[in-house]
Design a protein around this motif. Sequence first.
Motif, PDB file in Angstrom:
ATOM      1  N   GLU A  77      11.279 -15.655 -58.832  1.00  0.00           N
ATOM      2  CA  GLU A  77      10.444 -16.684 -59.438  1.00  0.00           C
ATOM      3  C   GLU A  77      10.575 -16.677 -60.961  1.00  0.00           C
ATOM      4  OE1 GLU A  77       9.566 -14.644 -57.093  1.00  0.00           O
ATOM      5  OE2 GLU A  77       9.026 -15.941 -55.397  1.00  0.00           O
ATOM      6  N   MET A  78      10.722 -15.483 -61.534  1.00  0.00           N
ATOM      7  CA  MET A  78      10.893 -15.385 -62.979  1.00  0.00           C
ATOM      8  C   MET A  78      12.193 -16.057 -63.415  1.00  0.00           C
ATOM      9  SD  MET A  78      11.266 -11.951 -65.338  1.00  0.00           S
ATOM     10  CE  MET A  78      12.949 -11.694 -64.766  1.00  0.00           C
ATOM     11  N   TYR A  79      13.280 -15.781 -62.688  1.00  0.00           N
ATOM     12  CA  TYR A  79      14.555 -16.425 -63.024  1.00  0.00           C
ATOM     13  C   TYR A  79      14.478 -17.937 -62.800  1.00  0.00           C
ATOM     14  CZ  TYR A  79      17.094 -12.054 -63.682  1.00  0.00           C
ATOM     15  OH  TYR A  79      17.550 -10.841 -64.173  1.00  0.00           O
TER      16      TYR A  79
ATOM     17  N   ALA B 216       4.967 -13.987 -63.830  1.00  0.00           N
ATOM     18  CA  ALA B 216       5.958 -13.614 -62.826  1.00  0.00           C
ATOM     19  C   ALA B 216       6.547 -12.241 -63.109  1.00  0.00           C
ATOM     20  CB  ALA B 216       7.070 -14.669 -62.781  1.00  0.00           C
ATOM     21  N   GLN B 217       6.801 -11.952 -64.381  1.00  0.00           N
ATOM     22  CA  GLN B 217       7.339 -10.633 -64.737  1.00  0.00           C
ATOM     23  C   GLN B 217       6.321  -9.531 -64.480  1.00  0.00           C
ATOM     24  OE1 GLN B 217       6.416  -8.673 -67.624  1.00  0.00           O
ATOM     25  NE2 GLN B 217       7.961  -7.091 -67.237  1.00  0.00           N
TER      26      GLN B 217
ATOM     27  N   THR C 121       5.501 -26.822 -54.376  1.00  0.00           N
ATOM     28  CA  THR C 121       4.077 -26.467 -54.451  1.00  0.00           C
ATOM     29  C   THR C 121       3.431 -26.922 -55.762  1.00  0.00           C
ATOM     30  OG1 THR C 121       4.696 -24.275 -55.307  1.00  0.00           O
ATOM     31  CG2 THR C 121       4.332 -24.492 -52.922  1.00  0.00           C
ATOM     32  N   GLY C 122       4.228 -27.423 -56.700  1.00  0.00           N
ATOM     33  CA  GLY C 122       3.685 -27.956 -57.945  1.00  0.00           C
ATOM     34  C   GLY C 122       3.511 -26.951 -59.057  1.00  0.00           C
ATOM     35  N   VAL C 123       3.905 -25.705 -58.839  1.00  0.00           N
ATOM     36  CA  VAL C 123       3.713 -24.673 -59.858  1.00  0.00           C
ATOM     37  C   VAL C 123       4.589 -24.945 -61.084  1.00  0.00           C
ATOM     38  CG1 VAL C 123       3.922 -22.218 -60.384  1.00  0.00           C
ATOM     39  CG2 VAL C 123       3.041 -22.953 -58.163  1.00  0.00           C
ATOM     40  N   LEU C 124       5.877 -25.153 -60.852  1.00  0.00           N
ATOM     41  CA  LEU C 124       6.778 -25.410 -61.976  1.00  0.00           C
ATOM     42  C   LEU C 124       6.481 -26.739 -62.670  1.00  0.00           C
ATOM     43  CD1 LEU C 124      10.348 -24.111 -61.001  1.00  0.00           C
ATOM     44  CD2 LEU C 124       8.758 -23.209 -62.697  1.00  0.00           C
ATOM     45  N   PRO C 125       6.300 -27.847 -61.944  1.00  0.00           N
ATOM     46  CA  PRO C 125       5.978 -29.108 -62.631  1.00  0.00           C
ATOM     47  C   PRO C 125       4.712 -29.012 -63.486  1.00  0.00           C
ATOM     48  CG  PRO C 125       6.653 -29.560 -60.389  1.00  0.00           C
ATOM     49  CD  PRO C 125       6.523 -28.068 -60.500  1.00  0.00           C
ATOM     50  N   ARG C 126       3.687 -28.333 -62.970  1.00  0.00           N
ATOM     51  CA  ARG C 126       2.428 -28.230 -63.720  1.00  0.00           C
ATOM     52  C   ARG C 126       2.626 -27.458 -65.028  1.00  0.00           C
ATOM     53  NH1 ARG C 126      -0.173 -26.187 -59.999  1.00  0.00           N
ATOM     54  NH2 ARG C 126      -0.147 -23.971 -60.559  1.00  0.00           N
TER      55      ARG C 126
ATOM     56  N   LEU D 264       5.365 -22.817 -69.328  1.00  0.00           N
ATOM     57  CA  LEU D 264       6.456 -22.021 -68.795  1.00  0.00           C
ATOM     58  C   LEU D 264       6.453 -20.602 -69.349  1.00  0.00           C
ATOM     59  CD1 LEU D 264       9.362 -24.656 -68.763  1.00  0.00           C
ATOM     60  CD2 LEU D 264       8.119 -23.712 -66.815  1.00  0.00           C
ATOM     61  N   GLY D 265       6.077 -20.455 -70.610  1.00  0.00           N
ATOM     62  CA  GLY D 265       5.972 -19.113 -71.171  1.00  0.00           C
ATOM     63  C   GLY D 265       4.912 -18.294 -70.463  1.00  0.00           C
ATOM     64  N   TYR D 266       3.781 -18.918 -70.187  1.00  0.00           N
ATOM     65  CA  TYR D 266       2.712 -18.254 -69.426  1.00  0.00           C
ATOM     66  C   TYR D 266       3.204 -17.864 -68.046  1.00  0.00           C
ATOM     67  CZ  TYR D 266      -1.197 -18.251 -66.126  1.00  0.00           C
ATOM     68  OH  TYR D 266      -2.053 -17.949 -65.107  1.00  0.00           O
TER      69      TYR D 266
END
Length: 259
Positions: free
Chosen positions: A224-226, A216-217, A56-61, A209-211
């Motif tokens: 998703e957090m892991y 997620a937490q 879905t592009g969430v992690l790459p973005r 990634l910090g955001y």
Amino acid sequence: MARRSVQITAQLLKYTLAPALFVLTWEMLPRLGIVNPVFFPPFSRVAQAGWHLTVTGVLPRNACASIMRAVTGLCLATVIAVPLGMLISASRTVSDMLSPLLEAFRNTAPLALLPVITLVLGIGEVSKVTMVVYAAFWPILLNTISGVRGVDPVIIKAGRAMGLSPANLLLRITLPATLPTIFTGVRLALAATFLVLIAAEMVGARAGLGYYLNVAQANFQIPEMYAGILALSGLGLLSNGLLFWAGVRLRIVQWRNVK
């Protein structure tokens, strides 16, 4: 041919056995009820969530946002720290003048300055890059000073005897001899960069990634957090590998010396 195949298999086993055992342990602990699967889901669920976030592009973005900040801060820190380290090593007067101030700031944890930098520079990109610059600056600076002071004095004297100017002495003798030590400082700074950046991105960021880990937490999206944590680990591993590969290709480091 058979012997070569055995050697390749042994090498693959050596590098994959520990990660495989880690993944297997992670998968089995929650399934056996040893840990609470709500707070520590099986690895398969985390991998499934990570795949969905990647497609879905969430992690790459978010990873791209973190990479841009890390690269910008690391490059700025290098550009500032290397010349300053050279200057401090070359001049005893400059070293004595700056030593108390540098020692005071060097022993101040970067995260301790996060509230101050946020108040002064706001919660935008500038404050996050500044945090990265501060964290990456010290390993590069200290390794530059150590590298310059570790250059063989005989080589310096030989260069002067050949009539090299101070600038040529720096560029043709001191800097090449110091590059391996500076490179080590950059690799150490890379680890500090991601550590500080993730904390900075948890304050007022809209990407990174910090955001994402913070969101997620807060939404109790545990798998998703892991997945975000694993993405961060993979990003750090990939960055260090690329940096090491670049050092080998540029002949700054030798594989046999760090294998």
